[in-house]
Structures are given as structure tokens and as C-alpha cells.
Scaffold this active site. Structure first.
Site, mmCIF file in Angstrom:
data_model
loop_
_atom_site.group_PDB
_atom_site.id
_atom_site.type_symbol
_atom_site.label_atom_id
_atom_site.label_comp_id
_atom_site.label_asym_id
_atom_site.label_seq_id
_atom_site.Cartn_x
_atom_site.Cartn_y
_atom_site.Cartn_z
ATOM 1 N N GLU A 260 0.827 -1.195 0.000
ATOM 2 C CA GLU A 260 0.000 0.000 0.000
ATOM 3 C C GLU A 260 0.867 1.253 0.000
ATOM 4 O OE1 GLU A 260 -4.162 -1.440 1.811
ATOM 5 O OE2 GLU A 260 -2.675 -1.033 3.351
ATOM 6 N N CYS B 294 3.577 8.446 1.318
ATOM 7 C CA CYS B 294 4.107 7.445 2.243
ATOM 8 C C CYS B 294 4.298 6.155 1.453
ATOM 9 C CB CYS B 294 3.099 7.265 3.379
ATOM 10 S SG CYS B 294 3.574 6.044 4.585
ATOM 11 N N CYS C 132 6.445 -7.385 6.917
ATOM 12 C CA CYS C 132 7.598 -6.941 7.711
ATOM 13 C C CYS C 132 8.103 -8.130 8.506
ATOM 14 C CB CYS C 132 7.173 -5.816 8.655
ATOM 15 S SG CYS C 132 8.543 -4.985 9.475
ATOM 16 N N CYS D 149 6.259 -5.587 15.717
ATOM 17 C CA CYS D 149 5.882 -4.595 16.724
ATOM 18 C C CYS D 149 4.419 -4.851 17.096
ATOM 19 C CB CYS D 149 6.084 -3.189 16.190
ATOM 20 S SG CYS D 149 7.801 -2.927 15.673
ATOM 21 N N CYS E 239 1.373 -2.724 15.641
ATOM 22 C CA CYS E 239 1.391 -2.381 14.208
ATOM 23 C C CYS E 239 0.704 -3.452 13.371
ATOM 24 C CB CYS E 239 2.836 -2.212 13.748
ATOM 25 S SG CYS E 239 2.987 -1.973 11.966
ATOM 26 N N CYS F 283 -1.195 5.757 9.975
ATOM 27 C CA CYS F 283 0.055 5.087 10.379
ATOM 28 C C CYS F 283 -0.231 3.747 11.021
ATOM 29 C CB CYS F 283 0.776 5.862 11.468
ATOM 30 S SG CYS F 283 1.377 7.411 10.976
HETATM 31 N N1 SAH Z 1 9.018 0.103 9.831
HETATM 32 C C1 SAH Z 1 9.301 1.459 10.025
HETATM 33 C C2 SAH Z 1 8.433 2.379 9.191
HETATM 34 C C3 SAH Z 1 6.964 2.107 9.089
HETATM 35 S S1 SAH Z 1 5.859 2.502 10.352
HETATM 36 C C4 SAH Z 1 9.229 1.825 11.463
HETATM 37 O O1 SAH Z 1 8.765 1.022 12.239
HETATM 38 O O2 SAH Z 1 9.690 2.911 11.811
HETATM 39 C C5 SAH Z 1 5.657 4.267 10.498
HETATM 40 C C6 SAH Z 1 5.340 4.679 11.953
HETATM 41 O O3 SAH Z 1 3.998 4.317 12.363
HETATM 42 C C7 SAH Z 1 6.278 4.027 12.953
HETATM 43 O O4 SAH Z 1 6.721 4.941 13.912
HETATM 44 C C8 SAH Z 1 5.390 2.986 13.570
HETATM 45 O O5 SAH Z 1 5.875 2.577 14.807
HETATM 46 C C9 SAH Z 1 4.073 3.728 13.654
HETATM 47 N N2 SAH Z 1 2.912 2.836 13.868
HETATM 48 C C10 SAH Z 1 2.811 1.513 13.621
HETATM 49 N N3 SAH Z 1 1.575 1.059 13.963
HETATM 50 C C11 SAH Z 1 0.886 2.119 14.422
HETATM 51 C C12 SAH Z 1 -0.454 2.295 14.901
HETATM 52 N N4 SAH Z 1 -1.321 1.288 14.917
HETATM 53 N N5 SAH Z 1 -0.836 3.536 15.275
HETATM 54 C C13 SAH Z 1 0.020 4.581 15.193
HETATM 55 N N6 SAH Z 1 1.299 4.473 14.751
HETATM 56 C C14 SAH Z 1 1.723 3.261 14.372
HETATM 57 FE FE1 SF4 Z 2 7.544 -3.386 10.872
HETATM 58 FE FE2 SF4 Z 2 5.359 -2.151 11.789
HETATM 59 FE FE3 SF4 Z 2 7.434 -2.522 13.416
HETATM 60 FE FE4 SF4 Z 2 7.619 -0.741 11.412
HETATM 61 S S1 SF4 Z 2 6.242 -0.636 13.168
HETATM 62 S S2 SF4 Z 2 9.156 -2.306 11.996
HETATM 63 S S3 SF4 Z 2 6.370 -1.801 9.825
HETATM 64 S S4 SF4 Z 2 6.179 -4.156 12.477
#
Ligand code: SAH
Ligand code: SF4
Length: 392
Positions: free
Chosen positions: A116, A129, A136, A140, A143, A369
Site C-alpha cells: 500500500e 508514504c 515486515c 511490533c 502495528c 500510520c
Molecule cells: N518500519 C518502520 C516504518 C513504518 S511505520 C518503522 O517502524 O519505523 C511508520 C510509523 O507508524 C512508525 O513509527 C510505527 O511505529 C508507527 N505505527 C505503527 N503502527 C501504528 C499504529 N497502529 N498507530 C500509530 N502508529 C503506528
Molecule cells: Fe515493521 Fe510495523 Fe514494526 Fe515498522 S512498526 S518495523 S512496519 S512491524
């Protein structure tokens, strides 16, 4: 460090060898790579540099998709190019537009995989973005992408292609004969879509070199932000080989909490991460690092957290970006209350840091995000499987 479980990290690449009779995608080749490819194709060396400049402008300034339309090249040369290369972008299979104008593209790449890409319009500017991986490898806990296993890394062409297809959709290529400067709909690019960009370093770097080039897409390195969860060994490389702005998914102020939210912390803990970040502004000659901090109700949002946060990052030129948690189906967390976010922001602000609260955009189309997740679900592949498939 040896006692902690390793983070599984499959390194996936597309086949290096072309399929029989296949053409090479010209999109995403860096200038040196394209120059070499033109010479290999038979372009006399003394002409190759000029041809490269011409082709580059057609592709990345004018957005031309057919060698036939590269009218300052001879007919035979155009045919030769067409025989060797294709100009291929990923395919948009679905586009959703949010009530707030945010656009989410579901993009299909080679092999039928999907990622996406999100366009966020703002007054006088706009941010794209882009994704760097299908899924991934990291997990996390807050996420959505983290629940989708890694399918593969995107190629440089697929990363650049996301910018090009957004410009197609927005009608942003210049009219021939128009002045070079025009209002930019996509003025900024963030590597904050699906995937961990620093686990696909080479492709991301090459793609950013194409995107930053002055004769083409011309997004300057200060308009590009790469977000990482904290892949420490690749952070100084990012400074030296890309030089873009850096954002870090910090999200917690103790190792205990960060271990559960951002499990890569078990490998590179807060102290190790911060030591590396201290070097980044000098190495990349850039100003501030953005610390991203997702606000999770009762998990990481106390006053004590806010105070610890500013103490930890002391001495690092930084901005703290508070992200209200965006929910997704099955997510285990809740967003902090607006009052809690405001109190947290105030402590950070009073300590001298800019602390904007990121306004969720495109929530109604699950484009905010951390909400991205394509339908492509695969089991994590072993290195052996990948090697067998790609013949590498
Ligand atoms: N993988 C990279 C970039 C993608 S995520 C990273 O983790 O930095 C972009 C941002 O959105 C990151 O800071 C991530 O931690 C945050 N993010 C992920 N899931 C989210 C959620 N459900 N609500 C708000 N921010 C979130
Ligand atoms: Fe991967 Fe989501 Fe963690 Fe970013 S925040 S490293 S996309 S699992």
C-alpha cells in the site's frame, strides 16, 4: 546480547538473472547502473553519457512511458532501447479516497504481491508514504503490518514506481514546454509505509538516489524521511549513503516496555540506539532526528514516561512526534485520551522540544500510520526456499 533471541531476518531479493527473453526494467536503475546498461547494450561509450541524460529526463522529468516518444533520440536507437528495456511501474489495483482527501493505493508488484502507498494532501504541499517491503519481518505489537509476515523486499524500481504512479494519478507530470518549476503535489516523501526500510537497504538507497536526482524527480534529501524501528548497524550507512532525514520509532522509555512494543529492542537496546543516533546529524549533515512515539493508553503515556523521554534524548537535536494510536481489527491497545496526550506533549514542549501531535489521516480507509496491511499472506520463507526460487 547473545542471550536474546535473534530477530528473524530473511533477506529476499528478486532474481538477478532475467527470465529468458525478458527485458530489464529501466525504472529504478541509478545513473551509474543505467550508464553501464546502455554501454552493455552497445551504445558507444563517448555517446553514452549524453544518451543517459536524455533518457533520464524523459523518464523522470516528463514521465514518458514509451521509448517511441523520446523524440530527441534516433529511431533506431529508440527501437534498440525498446528491445532491451521495459518501462514498468507497479499496477494500481485499487484506489480509495478518504473524506479528508487522503488517497490509498493498493499496488500490485511482480509475483502478484501487494503493498500500500498513501498520499496525504496538505495545504501547499503533500506527502507520499511509500512501502519498502511486502509485510515486515519485525513484529511490533501495535502495528498492523507487523501481523503480516514478510513476503519479499521491494526492488528499487518498485519503490520509485510508487512515486511515479502517485504522480500519474494526481496528474503531476509537467506539460511539455511548461516552465520547470511548478507547484508540487507530492513535495515530500516518507518511508513509513509497509516494511522496515533498513532491512532492504540497497534497494531503498538506490531508489532514493533516483528520486533525489536533480534532473528528474528532484525531491531533495531534506524532503525525504526514512523511518526505522532501530536497525542500528544501518543507521550510519543511511547518513552516509542516503543523507535523508531520519525518524525513529522510539515508543518507550524503558527497555522492558520497548522490548514488548518494538521487539528489535532486544537486539539493539535503547542505549545502543541512542549512542548511534547521537552521531546521525553530524554524519548526514542534517538538523534534527524525529522521535516517533505512539501514544498507547496506560502503556507508555505517563508523565514519568514523558520526563524520562526528554532526559534520554538530551543532547540530540530532536523533534518528538506524538502519534495517537490508530486502531485496527484485533489490535490489543487503545489510544491515549486527548487529555493524556496534551499533558505528555506539554512536558516535552517545556523541556524545549517541538512536540507536534500527528493528526490521524485517512482513518476511514485504514490508511493511517500502522494500519497498512495488504491481503497477501504467506508463511515466512526460509533462505533455502528463496534461493531455490530465485536461482541465486
Ligand atoms: N518500519 C518502520 C516504518 C513504518 S511505520 C518503522 O517502524 O519505523 C511508520 C510509523 O507508524 C512508525 O513509527 C510505527 O511505529 C508507527 N505505527 C505503527 N503502527 C501504528 C499504529 N497502529 N498507530 C500509530 N502508529 C503506528
Ligand atoms: Fe515493521 Fe510495523 Fe514494526 Fe515498522 S512498526 S518495523 S512496519 S512491524
Amino acid at each position: 546480547m547473545n542471550a536474546t533471541p535473534p530477530i528473524t531476518q530473511d533477506v529476499l531479493t528478486l532474481p538477478r538473472k532475467l527470465p529468458e527473453g525478458g527485458k530489464r526494467n529501466i525504472i529504478g536503475l541509478t545513473r551509474p547502473q543505467l550508464l553501464a546498461a546502455l554501454v552493455e547494450m552497445g551504445t558507444p561509450e563517448r555517446q553514452a553519457k549524453m544518451r543517459l541524460g536524455q533518457i533520464w529526463q524523459w523518464l523522470y522529468h516528463w514521465g514518458v512511458r514509451d521509448f517511441e516518444n523520446m523524440t530527441n533520440l534516433g529511431k533506431d536507437y529508440r527501437a534498440q532501447l525498446a528491445a532491451h528495456f521495459e518501462i514498468a511501474l507497479p499496477e494500481v489495483v485499487n484506489r480509495q479516497i478518504s473524506a479528508d482527501g487522503t488517497r490509498k493505493y493498493l499496488v500490485r508488484i511482480a509475483g502478484g504481491h501487494e503493498v500500500e502507498t498513501v498520499y496525504i494532501p496538505e495545504t501547499g504541499r503533500g506527502t507520499l508514504c511509500v512501502s519498502s517491503q511486502v509485510g515486515c519481518t519485525l513484529t511490533c505489537s501495535f502495528c498492523h503490518t507487523g501481523t503480516q509476515r514478510l513476503v519479499r523486499n521491494l526492488t528499487a524500481g518498485e519503490i520509485v514506481g510508487q512515486l511515479m504512479l502517485a504522480r500519474d494519478d494526481l496528474g503531476e507530470w509537467p506539460e511539455q514546454g511548461a516552465p520547470r518549476e511548478h507547484t508540487r503535489l507530492v513535495s515530500n516523501l516518507v518511508l513509513m509505509g509497509m516494511g522496515e526500510p533498513l532491512y532492504n537497504f540497497e534497494a531503498v538507497r538506490d531508489a532514493m538516489h533516483v528520486v533525489m536526482d536533480n534532473e528528474g524527480l528532484t525531491l531533495s534529501r531534506r524532503r525525504i524521511t526514512l523511518s526505522t524501528s532501530g536497525v542500528v548497524p544501518e543507521i550510519s550507512r543511511t547518513a552516509e549513503e542516503i543523507g535523508c532525514l531520519l525518524a525513529v520509532s522510539f515508543h518507550a522509555t524503558t527497555d522492558e516496555v520497548r522490548d514488548t512494543l518494538v521487539p528489535i529492542n532486544k537486539r539493539w537496546n535503547i542505549k545502543t540506539l541512542l549512542d548511534t543516533l547521537r552521531e546521525y546529524p553530524r554524519l548526514s549533515n542534517s538538523e534534527r532526528i524525529t522521535f516517533e512515539y505512539v501514544m498507547l493508553n496506560g502503556v507508555n503515556d505517563s508523565d514519568a514516561d514523558a520526563r524520562r523521554l526528554v532526559k534520554l534524548i538530551q543532547g540530540i537535536p530532536a523533534k518528538i512526534n506524538l502519534i495517537p494510536f490508530n486502531e485496527w481489527p484485533g489490535s490489543a491497545y487503545q489510544r491515549s485520551t486527548p487529555e493524556r496526550i496534551a499533558a505528555f506533549a506539554e512536558i516535552v514542549f517545556n523541556a524545549g522540544y517541538s512536540s507536534p501531535v500527528r493528526k490521524p489521516r485517512g482513518e476511514d480507509i485504514m490508511a493511517a500510520c500502522g494500519q497498512l496491511k495488504s491481503a497477501t499472506e504467506r508463511q515466512r520463507k526460509s533462505r533455502a526456499q528463496i534461493a531455490a526460487e530465485t536461482g541465486t
